[in-house]
Design an enzyme around this catalytic site. Structure first.
Site, PDB file in Angstrom:
ATOM      1  N   ARG A 124       0.802  -1.228   0.000  1.00  0.00           N
ATOM      2  CA  ARG A 124       0.000   0.000   0.000  1.00  0.00           C
ATOM      3  C   ARG A 124       0.833   1.276   0.000  1.00  0.00           C
ATOM      4  O   ARG A 124       1.903   1.329   0.602  1.00  0.00           O
ATOM      5  CB  ARG A 124      -0.932  -0.004   1.225  1.00  0.00           C
ATOM      6  CG  ARG A 124      -1.958  -1.114   1.135  1.00  0.00           C
ATOM      7  CD  ARG A 124      -2.786  -1.276   2.384  1.00  0.00           C
ATOM      8  NE  ARG A 124      -3.841  -2.272   2.164  1.00  0.00           N
ATOM      9  CZ  ARG A 124      -3.649  -3.591   2.238  1.00  0.00           C
ATOM     10  NH1 ARG A 124      -2.470  -4.086   2.544  1.00  0.00           N
ATOM     11  NH2 ARG A 124      -4.648  -4.425   1.995  1.00  0.00           N
ATOM     12  N   HIS A 149      -0.914  -2.555  -4.524  1.00  0.00           N
ATOM     13  CA  HIS A 149      -0.354  -3.464  -5.539  1.00  0.00           C
ATOM     14  C   HIS A 149      -0.278  -2.868  -6.941  1.00  0.00           C
ATOM     15  O   HIS A 149      -0.568  -3.540  -7.929  1.00  0.00           O
ATOM     16  CB  HIS A 149      -1.152  -4.771  -5.565  1.00  0.00           C
ATOM     17  CG  HIS A 149      -1.000  -5.616  -4.333  1.00  0.00           C
ATOM     18  ND1 HIS A 149       0.084  -5.521  -3.491  1.00  0.00           N
ATOM     19  CD2 HIS A 149      -1.804  -6.593  -3.801  1.00  0.00           C
ATOM     20  CE1 HIS A 149      -0.050  -6.407  -2.503  1.00  0.00           C
ATOM     21  NE2 HIS A 149      -1.188  -7.053  -2.658  1.00  0.00           N
ATOM     22  N   HIS A 221       2.961 -12.912  -5.515  1.00  0.00           N
ATOM     23  CA  HIS A 221       1.835 -13.078  -4.595  1.00  0.00           C
ATOM     24  C   HIS A 221       1.330 -14.525  -4.585  1.00  0.00           C
ATOM     25  O   HIS A 221       0.115 -14.766  -4.594  1.00  0.00           O
ATOM     26  CB  HIS A 221       0.726 -12.096  -4.990  1.00  0.00           C
ATOM     27  CG  HIS A 221      -0.139 -11.641  -3.863  1.00  0.00           C
ATOM     28  ND1 HIS A 221      -1.090 -12.448  -3.286  1.00  0.00           N
ATOM     29  CD2 HIS A 221      -0.193 -10.463  -3.209  1.00  0.00           C
ATOM     30  CE1 HIS A 221      -1.710 -11.761  -2.335  1.00  0.00           C
ATOM     31  NE2 HIS A 221      -1.177 -10.555  -2.258  1.00  0.00           N
ATOM     32  N   GLU A 353       5.268 -12.735   1.024  1.00  0.00           N
ATOM     33  CA  GLU A 353       5.647 -11.779  -0.027  1.00  0.00           C
ATOM     34  C   GLU A 353       6.887 -10.994   0.403  1.00  0.00           C
ATOM     35  O   GLU A 353       6.806 -10.110   1.250  1.00  0.00           O
ATOM     36  CB  GLU A 353       4.489 -10.794  -0.269  1.00  0.00           C
ATOM     37  CG  GLU A 353       3.147 -11.443  -0.522  1.00  0.00           C
ATOM     38  CD  GLU A 353       1.989 -10.476  -0.286  1.00  0.00           C
ATOM     39  OE1 GLU A 353       2.015  -9.353  -0.805  1.00  0.00           O
ATOM     40  OE2 GLU A 353       1.053 -10.849   0.437  1.00  0.00           O
TER      41      GLU A 353
HETATM   42  C1  GLA Z   1      -1.929  -8.340   0.042  1.00  0.00           C
HETATM   43  C2  GLA Z   1      -2.465  -7.462   1.082  1.00  0.00           C
HETATM   44  C3  GLA Z   1      -3.751  -7.979   1.602  1.00  0.00           C
HETATM   45  C4  GLA Z   1      -4.719  -8.258   0.476  1.00  0.00           C
HETATM   46  C5  GLA Z   1      -4.080  -9.200  -0.506  1.00  0.00           C
HETATM   47  C6  GLA Z   1      -4.936  -9.428  -1.714  1.00  0.00           C
HETATM   48  O1  GLA Z   1      -1.181  -9.358   0.489  1.00  0.00           O
HETATM   49  O2  GLA Z   1      -1.575  -7.229   2.139  1.00  0.00           O
HETATM   50  O3  GLA Z   1      -4.310  -7.045   2.489  1.00  0.00           O
HETATM   51  O4  GLA Z   1      -5.067  -7.065  -0.138  1.00  0.00           O
HETATM   52  O5  GLA Z   1      -2.873  -8.663  -0.939  1.00  0.00           O
HETATM   53  O6  GLA Z   1      -6.192  -9.894  -1.394  1.00  0.00           O
END
Ligand code: GLA
Length: 388
Positions: A124, A149, A221, A353
């Protein structure tokens, strides 16, 4: 002792235990996966098959495999990992990755970034705003008033150019992100190379260059479930994360700037913890960036270990990155059906991740994510599989 699975071990086991030697419902899915895998498995190579098309462009699925039989599939849509086949401790093969049977699954709007590459900025950015060289930039707000993302499509919903590299058991993906795309400054050339090594690693090497200063934070991811479908969730998996601190977030998952100690909290994963032990004490479930312990080395270092006792499968994650977002599939709600007809319920999979900290462009105290012209962004993450 953990052991790597060898070719001889893998090929002998079906004879020793008998491919049809298991009984009961539980054995049905893995047995089928083992049968299919034994028929299809080939020595080192990069196989290609058409997976569909997007806007008139072919989507190809590439299969990387090593002599031990580990097999990884990748499509050039979003650079998405679609399958990872590895054996359990008794030699039964299973697919440890969440994913869909066919391209429409990945194209659907509701696809929660399953297996794909994420960029230009993974995680974010608060209010979608940042400043580079005194100039303010505004990104599309696609997550509670923030940018998540990389925006609407980011690097996850675009077609990458792909080149198989059979000499190294790799596929190389390239994407040119235009100046201004999704609001980001500068043309960014991105190259991601997936490699399957002979010691059962999936290695991901990222490289990027720009012609204007821009934040860059790339990751993958993948959602893992090491039971390969035997367990509908990862709550029984054991997780270790090599981190003493984590980035504290507000109610919209934006870092406050604080890096709190994990010690004495449910965030303490420094020794192996069964995920279900403390998950209820973490509001919403784990979805946090852990600040990894690092030595002075620039090379990949152990970030996390995931272990599934029922199958004996173990996954170790090594990375060059300072952070690891641990996301326990909290937003999966059973509305998506994936491969093998499995419903993706809450906590069906876990994402590990490797990345820079969320919202770094707005936190000068966090490791910088700014890439300038003439510099090279590099990151390497390794997912290494073994059994115990
Ligand atoms: C990331 C975010 C989560 C969510 C996923 C997708 O890992 O940290 O909050 O948004 O992606 O669903």
């Amino acid at each position: 002792m953990f052991k790597l699975f060898s070719k001889a071990f893998v090929f002998l086991l079906p004879v020793v235990f008998g491919l049809n030697g298991c009984s009961g419902e539980e054995a049905a899915t893995p047995q089928t996966q083992t049968d299919q895998h034994m028929q299809q498995q080939n020595a080192s190579s990069v196989k290609q098959e058409k997976f569909g098309s997007v806007d008139g462009q072919d989507i190809i699925q590439y299969t990387l495999s090593n002599p031990a039989g580990m097999e990884v599939k990748i499509i050039n849509y979003g650079g998405t990992l679609t399958s990872i086949m590895v054996p359990d401790s008794s030699g039964q093969w299973g697919d440890v990755l969440l994913g869909f049977d066919s391209l429409p699954g990945y194209l659907q709007k509701e696809n929660p970034y399953i297996g794909c590459l994420v960029g230009r900025y993974a995680n974010r950015i608060a209010n979608g705003k940042f400043i580079v060289n005194g100039k303010a930039y505004q990104l599309p707000l696609n997550n509670n008033g923030n940018s998540l993302h990389g925006g609407e499509k980011g690097f996850s919903r675009v077609v990458w150019a792909a080149k198989p590299l059979p000499e190294t058991n790799s596929v190389q993906l390239n994407y040119h992100s235009k100046d201004g795309e999704e609001g980001y400054p500068g043309s960014l050339d991105v190259q991601v190379t997936y490699t399957v090594t002979n010691i059962n690693e999936l290695k991901i090497d990222y490289l990027a260059t720009t012609d204007k200063g821009t934040p860059v934070n790339l990751t993958n991811h993948a959602y893992f479930n090491l039971s390969a479908g035997k367990d509908s969730t990862v709550l029984g998996h054991t997780l270790t994360v090599n981190a003493d601190r984590y980035t504290v977030v507000n109610d919209k998952q934006i870092p406050t700037g604080a890096l709190d100690a994990v010690k004495g909290t449910p965030m303490d994963l420094t020794s192996p913890v069964v995920i279900k032990t403390n998950i209820d004490k973490v509001p919403g479930g784990y979805d946090h960036n852990f600040a990894l312990r690092r030595s002075a080395s620039d090379g990949p270092e152990l970030a996390a270990t995931l272990y599934h006792e029922g199958s004996g499968r173990r996954l170790e994650v090594f990375t060059t990155e300072p952070g690891l977002q641990v996301y326990t599939g909290n937003f999966l709600d059973g509305s998506l059906t994936g491969k093998y007809g499995r419903k993706y319920v809450k906590h069906s999979g876990i994402c590990l991740e490797a990345q820079h900290f969320p919202d770094s462009p707005n936190h000068p105290s966090f490791p910088s994510t700014l890439l300038r012209p003439g510099e090279k962004y590099r990151q390497t993450t390794i997912y290494k599989f073994s059994t115990k």
